[in-house]
Design an enzyme around this catalytic site. Sequence first.
Site, PDB file in Angstrom:
ATOM      1  N   GLU A   4       0.810  -0.991   0.067  1.00 31.98           N
ATOM      2  CA  GLU A   4       0.092   0.264  -0.014  1.00 31.98           C
ATOM      3  C   GLU A   4       1.047   1.399  -0.024  1.00 31.98           C
ATOM      4  O   GLU A   4       0.520   2.376  -0.768  1.00 31.98           O
ATOM      5  CB  GLU A   4      -0.944   0.114   1.228  1.00 31.98           C
ATOM      6  CG  GLU A   4      -1.879   1.320   1.099  1.00 31.98           C
ATOM      7  CD  GLU A   4      -2.673   1.140   2.616  1.00 31.98           C
ATOM      8  OE1 GLU A   4      -3.827   1.704   2.578  1.00 31.98           O
ATOM      9  OE2 GLU A   4      -2.185   0.689   3.474  1.00 31.98           O
ATOM     10  N   ASP A 180     -11.081 -11.036   6.047  1.00 29.31           N
ATOM     11  CA  ASP A 180     -11.471 -12.332   6.488  1.00 29.31           C
ATOM     12  C   ASP A 180     -12.689 -12.453   7.536  1.00 29.31           C
ATOM     13  O   ASP A 180     -12.953 -11.117   7.732  1.00 29.31           O
ATOM     14  CB  ASP A 180     -10.247 -13.237   7.267  1.00 29.31           C
ATOM     15  CG  ASP A 180      -9.887 -12.368   8.691  1.00 29.31           C
ATOM     16  OD1 ASP A 180     -10.139 -12.871   9.558  1.00 29.31           O
ATOM     17  OD2 ASP A 180      -9.393 -11.206   8.341  1.00 29.31           O
TER      18      ASP A 180
END
Length: 218
Positions: A4, A180
Site C-alpha cells: 500500500e 477475513d
Amino acid sequence: MDKEIDLLINILERPEEITIEGLKTWQGELDGIEVLISKCGIGKVNSALNTYRFIKSTQPDLIINSGVAGGAGTPIGSVIVAEKVAYHDVWCGPGTEYGQADGLPLFIKSDEKILKIAQSNQFLTGLICSGDKFISTAEEIANIRSHFPEVKAVDMESASIAQTCFIFGIPFAIVRVVSDTPGEGENISQYKDFWSNAPIKTFNALTTILKSYKKSVS
C-alpha cells in the site's frame, strides 16, 4: 502495508524519504496536500507510540490509518470507514463501561468531514473494535458482539490510534478493508490470501477520500 505504501509513494509529488523519531517516513504532496506516510506497526502499543511520534514531530491536521480488518458480519472485500471505535479487550473496573479506557469516552468518533465523504462515496461506515489479539473464531466474534452488537469489523490498532489522537486533539479517520470473516471457513487462510488485493482497495479508498477532503477544506 508495504504494498500500500508503494502505491501511495508513486502518486506523491516529489516524494522524499525522511526519518521521524526513528520512524521511516515518506513525505510529498498529493493535489496540494502535504502527506506523510509510514507504517504504524501491529498492535495497540506500536500504533499508539508511532501516532504520538507523528503528532509530536509534525502537528498534523489529520491522521488517517488504513489497513485490513476482520469482518463481523461484513463481507470480505468491503471497505469500511470507522464512524467510531472502541476497545473490545478493555475493562477498567467498577465505574467504567466495558471497552472504555478510564477517563475517555466509550466510543471515540472519527472526523466528521471524512465520514461524510465516505458516505457520499458509498463506503460502508460503522463501529470498529480493537484489541491485542488476532480474532479467528466465531466464539470470539460472538463475545465481542455481546458487548458491541453494532460492531462491523475488528482489528488491532484503530482504538489506540483514536485514543492518542483524542488526547492530543487531532482529527482522525480509519479506513479498513475486510480481509477475513472469523468463524466462517478458514479465516486465517482467507487473511493470508487477501494480502495481494487489499492494498489496491485501501489505496483507491484513500485517494478518493484525500482528494475529496482537499475540496472540502479549500
